[in-house]
Design an enzyme around this catalytic site. Structure first.
Site, short mmCIF file in Angstrom:
data_model
loop_
_atom_site.label_atom_id
_atom_site.label_comp_id
_atom_site.label_asym_id
_atom_site.label_seq_id
_atom_site.Cartn_x
_atom_site.Cartn_y
_atom_site.Cartn_z
N ASP A 29 40.34 47.36 44.06
CA ASP A 29 39.28 46.80 44.50
C ASP A 29 38.22 46.89 43.91
OD1 ASP A 29 37.87 45.60 46.95
OD2 ASP A 29 37.18 47.46 47.17
N ASP A 39 34.12 45.92 44.92
CA ASP A 39 33.01 45.98 45.51
C ASP A 39 33.41 47.60 46.62
OD1 ASP A 39 31.16 44.06 45.23
OD2 ASP A 39 32.33 42.86 46.88
#
Ligand code: B16
Ligand code: MG
Length: 221
Positions: free
Chosen positions: A10, A12
């Site tokens: 991922d 952020d």
């Protein structure tokens, strides 16, 4: 566990602390609408799309707005957010991530990004990390936001790995749910309290090697 073929990150909250920048922009918007919004309410926004986020904020105050106004609010928040990410530099990559990724590159495994953000490509440019990842699946390439597994299934597929051969790193409960729903192993990056469903939760990459991580996962399974 066997060394996974594909390692999906991922963006952020895992590679860079933009989760806090998202929060600040949403908070500014919620304040302007007089909707009480704090860190706890923000947890539900992590990992989900911009559209779902604004819906969640308006729902906190049982508000409904015409589509045009919703679009304007999303644009306003995104403008503030884009101003804040424009300040990012490679120094903002989270502690331990550069070393961890370098070891993975030496191991020859496949690396990809699985993000809900439509700003992912800008952020990757600012951080200068494009060359590290073979595949980037972001908010511009999926129809369904996390917790739907689409983003990670597309990532694994593009890297030529089965879900069972894929390891996902996520800082959001919605993302952990997405990875598990896709049949992948998931490492939560953050707190047990929010990410307890993950196969393993780590608080940081600092001082962590891929080998040590795989051993930790082995003991958990
Ligand atoms: P944007 P990730 C997600 O990115 C964020 O966690 C989430 O808070 C944000 O609403 C979403 O991207 C959409 O972002 O407004 O930039 O398209 O954690 O999946 O990398
Ligand atoms: Mg995240």
């Amino acid at each position: 566990m066997d060394t996974p073929k594909a390692w999906l990150f991922d963006l952020d909250g895992v590679i860079v602390e933009t989760a806090d920048l998202h929060f600040k922009s949403w908070k500014r918007l919620a304040d302007s609408l007089d909707i009480p919004f704090g860190e706890e309410e923000n947890q539900a926004l992590k990992g989900v799309s911009r559209r779902k986020s604004i819906e969640e904020i308006l729902a906190l105050d049982n508000r409904t707005l015409p589509e045009e106004e919703i679009q304007q609010l999303m644009d306003k928040k995104n403008g503030w957010y884009q101003d804040s990410i424009a300040e990012l530099t490679p120094d903002d990559i989270l502690e331990g991530i550069p070393e961890f990724l370098e070891e993975l590159q030496q191991m020859g495994v496949k690396l990809g990004i699985g993000s809900s953000s439509k700003n992912a490509q800008f952020i990757m440019d600012y951080l200068k990390i494009n060359d590290i990842f073979e595949v980037v699946i972001d908010g511009t390439k999926v129809e369904k936001t996390k917790p739907n597994p689409e983003v990670f299934l597309k990532g694994a597929n593009a890297l030529g790995a089965k879900p069972s051969e894929t390891l996902v790193f996520e800082d959001a409960a919605s993302g952990v749910e997405a990875a598990l729903a896709g049949g992948m192993t998931c490492v939560g990056v953050g707190s047990e309290e929010h990410l307890g469903d993950a196969d393993l939760v780590i608080s940081t990459f600092e001082g962590l090697t891929p080998q040590a991580l795989l051993e930790k996962l082995e003991h958990k399974q």
